[in-house]
Design an enzyme around this catalytic site. Sequence first.
Site: not given
Length: 268
Positions: A70, A180
């Site tokens: 992440c 992302c």
Amino acid sequence: MSIGFFDSGVGGLTVLKQFRNLLPSEDCLYFGDTKNMPYGEKSEKELIEFADRIFKFFEQKQVKAVVMACNTTSAVTYEKLKEKYNFKIYPIIQSVTKLLASKPVKRIGILATHATINSHAYKNGIHSYNPEMEVVEIACPGWVKIVENGLENNKQSLCEIKNKLGEMLSFNPEKIVLACTHYPYLLPQLSMFADRSLFIDPSKAFAEFIKEDLQKSGMLSDSKSEGLEEFFVSASPENFKSAASIFYNISTKPVLVDLNTPDMLQPL
Ligand code: DGL
């Protein structure tokens, strides 16, 4: 001993997939914090709390390493939490910026969540290796929810994707980083508006970095058989499984856990 992976939802599976291609005999645990998604809109305090609880969960699971699959938590929480645990921690951004900085381009684009963009983790990381490279950073709020809700081909989603990508293209970057882990799910849609070769998905380079480091540290599994995989979520296991399906075949039912209880290993 297994390796823990986490993200706010299905995004980190882009990393897990690359990792399992490289090291199929490692046992892997994956935690999707679907209750607190999207991370990109959360405060630093909240993100530190979420990541800390996930690290505690993995600590109870006695993992040998945790992969922060992440960008948002890598950008905002890694520096704060990196010394707190006894296992190795691999944050995506800090593991790939050196490689990005070595690309033969003058201008690179970064598409990421609000929190990642506001941290300037990519710009600062790239500039620490290559101050000459121009880094254009643009936040894409809404894209994570599009992926989590399986709305990639919906008309409004395509409009949102086209608009943000158009904003980035107006700067003429030579490469665009999907910064992302959810965004590689949108590659088919992004490719409707720009050449696919423009986009960099850092998950493969990240998985290679982890493999090399585990190897150097003598931490690779010596098992010859296929590693186990187990999935945990903080909300909506069925939704997680169906959103993941375009990228990852989850064969077992994801286990719902509550990280707010002291006995977080107990499934709900
Ligand atoms: N996939 C994550 C990232 O790489 C988190 C996205 C979100 O929940 O906003 O930043």
